[in-house]
Scaffold this motif. Structure first.
Motif, mmCIF file in Angstrom:
data_model
loop_
_atom_site.group_PDB
_atom_site.id
_atom_site.type_symbol
_atom_site.label_atom_id
_atom_site.label_comp_id
_atom_site.label_asym_id
_atom_site.label_seq_id
_atom_site.Cartn_x
_atom_site.Cartn_y
_atom_site.Cartn_z
ATOM 1 N N VAL A 1 11.222 -9.659 10.812
ATOM 2 C CA VAL A 1 10.424 -8.443 10.971
ATOM 3 C C VAL A 1 11.236 -7.226 10.528
ATOM 4 C CG1 VAL A 1 9.225 -6.992 12.667
ATOM 5 C CG2 VAL A 1 9.040 -9.472 12.816
ATOM 6 N N CYS A 2 12.520 -7.194 10.915
ATOM 7 C CA CYS A 2 13.367 -6.053 10.523
ATOM 8 C C CYS A 2 13.541 -5.999 9.001
ATOM 9 C CB CYS A 2 14.734 -6.140 11.199
ATOM 10 S SG CYS A 2 14.660 -5.688 12.924
ATOM 11 N N SER A 3 13.707 -7.146 8.366
ATOM 12 C CA SER A 3 13.857 -7.159 6.902
ATOM 13 C C SER A 3 12.602 -6.577 6.248
ATOM 14 C CB SER A 3 14.070 -8.585 6.396
ATOM 15 O OG SER A 3 15.213 -9.133 6.969
ATOM 16 N N SER A 4 11.443 -6.948 6.778
ATOM 17 C CA SER A 4 10.176 -6.425 6.240
ATOM 18 C C SER A 4 10.099 -4.917 6.458
ATOM 19 C CB SER A 4 8.969 -7.052 6.929
ATOM 20 O OG SER A 4 9.114 -8.410 7.016
ATOM 21 N N LEU A 5 10.548 -4.472 7.638
ATOM 22 C CA LEU A 5 10.492 -3.033 7.934
ATOM 23 C C LEU A 5 11.403 -2.244 6.988
ATOM 24 C CD1 LEU A 5 10.414 -3.074 11.842
ATOM 25 C CD2 LEU A 5 8.647 -2.088 10.368
ATOM 26 N N ILE A 6 12.592 -2.781 6.723
ATOM 27 C CA ILE A 6 13.522 -2.104 5.791
ATOM 28 C C ILE A 6 12.846 -1.959 4.437
ATOM 29 C CG2 ILE A 6 15.706 -2.373 4.518
ATOM 30 C CD1 ILE A 6 16.770 -3.860 7.019
ATOM 31 N N ASP A 7 12.227 -3.052 4.012
ATOM 32 C CA ASP A 7 11.535 -3.039 2.715
ATOM 33 C C ASP A 7 10.404 -2.013 2.712
ATOM 34 O OD1 ASP A 7 10.765 -4.234 0.117
ATOM 35 O OD2 ASP A 7 8.981 -4.826 1.222
ATOM 36 N N MET A 8 9.620 -2.002 3.805
ATOM 37 C CA MET A 8 8.466 -1.099 3.882
ATOM 38 C C MET A 8 8.915 0.371 3.829
ATOM 39 S SD MET A 8 6.572 0.961 6.124
ATOM 40 C CE MET A 8 7.006 0.491 7.795
ATOM 41 N N TYR A 9 9.926 0.719 4.648
ATOM 42 C CA TYR A 9 10.384 2.118 4.643
ATOM 43 C C TYR A 9 10.977 2.482 3.273
ATOM 44 C CZ TYR A 9 9.382 2.866 9.577
ATOM 45 O OH TYR A 9 8.737 3.018 10.779
ATOM 46 N N GLY A 10 11.659 1.524 2.655
ATOM 47 C CA GLY A 10 12.211 1.765 1.309
ATOM 48 C C GLY A 10 11.097 2.056 0.319
ATOM 49 N N LYS A 11 10.047 1.240 0.358
ATOM 50 C CA LYS A 11 8.945 1.401 -0.602
ATOM 51 C C LYS A 11 8.153 2.685 -0.336
ATOM 52 C CE LYS A 11 8.899 -2.834 -2.751
ATOM 53 N NZ LYS A 11 9.596 -3.785 -1.968
ATOM 54 N N CYS A 12 8.226 3.177 0.926
ATOM 55 C CA CYS A 12 7.534 4.433 1.262
ATOM 56 C C CYS A 12 8.461 5.637 1.069
ATOM 57 C CB CYS A 12 7.037 4.392 2.701
ATOM 58 S SG CYS A 12 5.758 3.167 2.975
ATOM 59 N N ASN A 13 9.572 5.419 0.409
ATOM 60 C CA ASN A 13 10.553 6.480 0.117
ATOM 61 C C ASN A 13 11.191 7.093 1.355
ATOM 62 O OD1 ASN A 13 9.900 6.172 -2.629
ATOM 63 N ND2 ASN A 13 8.153 7.541 -2.374
ATOM 64 N N HIS A 14 11.275 6.305 2.449
ATOM 65 C CA HIS A 14 11.961 6.794 3.641
ATOM 66 C C HIS A 14 13.207 5.941 3.869
ATOM 67 C CE1 HIS A 14 9.240 9.857 5.560
ATOM 68 N NE2 HIS A 14 8.673 9.552 4.418
ATOM 69 N N LEU B 1 0.825 -1.218 0.000
ATOM 70 C CA LEU B 1 0.000 0.000 0.000
ATOM 71 C C LEU B 1 0.858 1.266 0.000
ATOM 72 C CD1 LEU B 1 -2.610 -1.069 2.686
ATOM 73 C CD2 LEU B 1 -3.111 -0.671 0.279
ATOM 74 N N ALA B 2 2.162 1.099 0.245
ATOM 75 C CA ALA B 2 3.092 2.225 0.427
ATOM 76 C C ALA B 2 2.516 3.196 1.460
ATOM 77 C CB ALA B 2 3.391 2.922 -0.899
ATOM 78 N N SER B 3 1.938 2.596 2.524
ATOM 79 C CA SER B 3 1.305 3.423 3.555
ATOM 80 C C SER B 3 2.245 3.615 4.742
ATOM 81 C CB SER B 3 0.003 2.774 4.021
ATOM 82 O OG SER B 3 -0.472 3.440 5.156
ATOM 83 N N LEU B 4 2.899 4.772 4.740
ATOM 84 C CA LEU B 4 3.853 5.064 5.806
ATOM 85 C C LEU B 4 3.141 5.202 7.157
ATOM 86 C CD1 LEU B 4 6.872 5.728 6.273
ATOM 87 C CD2 LEU B 4 6.250 8.123 6.059
ATOM 88 N N GLU B 5 1.949 5.789 7.113
ATOM 89 C CA GLU B 5 1.217 6.056 8.352
ATOM 90 C C GLU B 5 0.895 4.745 9.089
ATOM 91 O OE1 GLU B 5 -2.454 8.048 7.631
ATOM 92 O OE2 GLU B 5 -2.921 8.129 9.779
ATOM 93 N N ILE B 6 0.285 3.802 8.375
ATOM 94 C CA ILE B 6 -0.056 2.521 9.011
ATOM 95 C C ILE B 6 1.222 1.753 9.333
ATOM 96 C CG2 ILE B 6 -1.451 0.414 8.829
ATOM 97 C CD1 ILE B 6 -3.104 1.839 6.662
ATOM 98 N N GLY B 7 2.201 1.839 8.418
ATOM 99 C CA GLY B 7 3.469 1.141 8.633
ATOM 100 C C GLY B 7 4.129 1.572 9.939
ATOM 101 N N ARG B 8 4.091 2.870 10.212
ATOM 102 C CA ARG B 8 4.718 3.365 11.452
ATOM 103 C C ARG B 8 3.969 2.841 12.678
ATOM 104 N NH1 ARG B 8 6.361 9.015 9.429
ATOM 105 N NH2 ARG B 8 8.576 8.691 9.023
ATOM 106 N N LYS B 9 2.630 2.758 12.560
ATOM 107 C CA LYS B 9 1.840 2.250 13.697
ATOM 108 C C LYS B 9 2.193 0.783 13.975
ATOM 109 C CE LYS B 9 -2.133 5.302 13.304
ATOM 110 N NZ LYS B 9 -3.439 5.476 12.694
ATOM 111 N N ILE B 10 2.307 0.009 12.895
ATOM 112 C CA ILE B 10 2.666 -1.409 13.063
ATOM 113 C C ILE B 10 4.073 -1.509 13.658
ATOM 114 C CG2 ILE B 10 2.978 -3.641 11.878
ATOM 115 C CD1 ILE B 10 0.164 -2.868 11.405
ATOM 116 N N HIS B 11 4.969 -0.635 13.186
ATOM 117 C CA HIS B 11 6.341 -0.631 13.703
ATOM 118 C C HIS B 11 6.334 -0.389 15.226
ATOM 119 C CE1 HIS B 11 10.718 1.074 13.231
ATOM 120 N NE2 HIS B 11 10.647 0.036 14.041
ATOM 121 N N ALA B 12 5.506 0.562 15.656
ATOM 122 C CA ALA B 12 5.417 0.857 17.102
ATOM 123 C C ALA B 12 4.934 -0.380 17.858
ATOM 124 C CB ALA B 12 4.474 2.034 17.320
#
Length: 605
Positions: free
Chosen positions: A164-177, A140-151
């Motif tokens: 989990v960390c590998s997924s987080l790296i991927d998620m932040y990458g896909k959200c351009n962060h 979804l490239a949803s940084l907002e929800i991604g950050r909530k899940i990260h918390a």
DNA sequence: TTAGGGTTAG
């Protein structure tokens, strides 16, 4: 002395019914599980399902989880969800399996809703659940929800988990962060080929290809793990994005040495890389070696041919895949429509757009309409392009790209009215704002309205909008040379190059081309002649000017490999000669050795 | 039993 446990003695102490139930459990369940894991078709899944019911195991959570996963593997999420709904006791595997099913089916929102429901139960998420949810956010490239899940990951104690960390790296990458991705990567105590690939991809997808290459080198020098086909795919893609033929060939050599050259995913990436690095013949060679190419390598070839201004070849490849009953996807159509646009095949483009849904089952989306708007804009049908853009429902990036296309076309045609509407829509979208300001200002300037042009530039400064200068680079042997927009000071013969480019533009103008380099406008030119001019010149001109002012890597090799008309050939040759003379590779010994087009040097890997 | 990374576009 402690005796080994005799299963029969355990059963002997049970009542008959208990004994019966347990023996049935131990006898039947592994058989069902094995059958379900090996089910290849719906008929055998249904048959095993009915045997599970007959055996009285339909309420057993473990067996039902296997049934759910069996249906998910067979793409029957409807049946999986029905089973899930009927379960008396769902555990974390039941929830996670269904969530993963929806993510894999391209419905990440439903997976997130399921998690919301699960949150209201006593079932706690595990690392599998979090990895699935983070994957949903990546799609979804949803940084907002991604950050909530990260918390939530941190609170639940999974902050150091490798997966989990590998997924987080991927998620932040896909959200351009990419910075946040890097923070996680740097904080990891344990890493593996997956986490490194995630980080390499994050750099690559955020226009930081050189950092990605650096990381690949580090990975190899540390000898942490053996590169697998995922990592090699990423590396080929990094080379493609940088237009770096050297590293691309080296990686191709590693692919062959490690025995991954038979994998279609890697072949697709190689086809794309060679096309982007100016070696169309290599793309063709790699493609022709794929035994039964699927839609992806075909699309890579179609797009590659379109880039080279070979619209007819692009359409031939499209016809070839249709003849082989390979279903085109939405990206294939972006490629084919661009081929039509860049080769001036207007009627063919419109015909393809109209047949997309009915004939090929692909619904046109904003990206396709953008190609059509671009195609119409290039040949001067600006009003049609404008009406089309107004009728398209586009959001976010899609919206910004659609209206940027219109903005460029209206600048070329001096349509200040459309340019104004297009730029206000882009500014509203909050994406590509700097480009909008600059293009609108140029539109005013071209229309002779210097007052508004200056006002807009002042407004940019006032609002704090800064336009990054466009840049491109060429790689000649082991060295890379960077050019910034409007600045050829790092090249002693820059003036000479610019003068030749202007001569080329003048020749095109003589043949009916007007306007800048961003598009094509024709005045009093017949349709046939227009098509010829577009196909002969547009890509070549864009590529040559790309040397000076496009953000994409355009190499001298691309120019050399273009088929040129006689008129332009001499000019192109001169440009190539100047640049080659300018960039003499001094340290030949550091250059890699190639055999049959593949690098045999082990310096990089 | 469930999970992570890759390839095709503008």
């Amino acid at each position: 002395m402690k005796q080994p446990l005799n299963p029969n003695s355990v059963f002997s102490s049970c009542s008959f019914s208990r004994h019966h139930k347990l023996s049935r459990f131990h006898f039947h369940e592994p058989r069902f599980v094995e059958k379900l894991q090996n089910c290849k078709d719906l008929a055998s899944a249904t048959s095993t399902h009915s045997n599970v019911v007959k055996s009285g195991l339909s309420d057993d959570t473990f067996t039902t989880n296997h049934l759910i996963n069996c249906y998910l593997r067979l793409f029957r999420i409807d049946r999986a969800h029905k089973l899930f709904d009927e379960m008396p006791h769902r555990n974390v595997v039941s929830w996670t399996s269904l969530m993963a099913g929806y993510v894999n089916q391209g419905q990440p929102n439903i997976a997130l809703c399921l998690f919301h429901q699960m949150h209201g139960t006593l079932v706690l998420p595990n690392e599998f659940t979090f990895a699935t949810l983070i994957n949903a956010c990546s799609i979804l490239a949803s940084l907002e929800i991604g950050r909530k899940i990260h918390a939530l990951v941190q609170v639940s104690g999974f902050g150091s988990n490798l997966v989990v960390c590998s997924s987080l790296i991927d998620m932040y990458g896909k959200c351009n962060h990419v910075d946040e991705a890097q923070l996680i990567f740097d904080s990891m105590c344990v890493s593996n080929v997956v986490s490194w690939t995630s980080m390499i991809t994050a750099y690559s997808q955020n226009a930081q290809g050189h950092r990605a290459l650096q990381l690949i080198k580090e990975f190899n020098h540390l000898r942490l793990d053996r590169p697998n086909h995922f990592m090699l795919c990423s590396t080929v893609s990094v080379s493609a994005s940088l237009g770096s033929l050297g590293s691309g060939k080296i990686t191709h050599g590693v692919v062959v040495r490690l025995g991954y050259d038979g994998r279609e995913e890697i072949a697709s990436a190689l086809v794309d890389m060679y096309a982007k690095c100016g070696c169309a013949s290599y793309s063709d060679k790699v493609f022709r070696r794929i035994p039964n190419p699927s839609v992806i390598p075909y699309t890579s070839m179609i797009v590659g041919a379109a880039k080279y201004g070979l619209g007819t070849l692009s359409l031939q490849l499209f016809e070839e895949m249709i003849d082989k009953r390979i279903k085109p996807n939405d990206i294939t159509f972006v490629g084919v429509l661009n081929a039509c646009s860049h080769s001036g095949m207007i009627e063919k483009g419109l015909q393809l757009l109209n047949s997309m849904n009915g004939k090929y089952g692909v619904m046109p989306n904003a990206k396709h309409y953008t190609c059509i708007a671009d195609m119409l804009g290039r040949v001067g049908r600006i009003e049609e392009a404008y009406q089309l853009a107004k009728s398209v429902k586009a959001e976010g990036d899609d919206c910004a790209i659609l209206w940027s296309t219109l903005l460029s076309a209206s600048r070329l045609h001096g349509r200040v009215d459309i340019a104004l509407e297009a730029s206000s829509r882009i500014i509203e979208s909050n994406l590509q704002v700097a480009n909008a300001y600059v293009t609108l200002s140029n539109t005013y300037a071209l229309a002779g309205d210097w007052e508004n042009a200056h006002k807009l530039r002042s407004k940019m400064k006032h609002v704090g909008v800064h336009k990054e200068p466009g840049c491109s680079w060429i790689e000649i042997k082991a060295s890379t040379y960077v050019f910034n927009a409007g600045d050829v000071s790092n090249c002693t013969q820059g003036r000479e190059i610019l003068s030749l480019l202007r001569q080329l533009e003048d020749r095109m103008k003589e043949r009916g081309y007007v306007g800048g380099t961003a598009g094509l406008v024709f005045v009093d030119v017949e349709e046939e002649a227009r098509e010829e001019i577009v196909s002969l010149h547009s890509e070549k001109l864009a590529l040559v000017f790309g040397l000076i002012n496009t953000p994409k890597g355009v190499t001298i090799r691309i120019m050399k490999n273009l088929r040129m008309c006689r008129d332009c050939h001499q000019t192109f040759k001169l440009i190539s000669d100047i640049v080659e003379r300018e960039f003499i590779v001094r340290d030949v010994n550091r250059f890699h050795h190639f055999k049959n087009g593949l690098c045999t040097c082990r310096d990089f890997w």
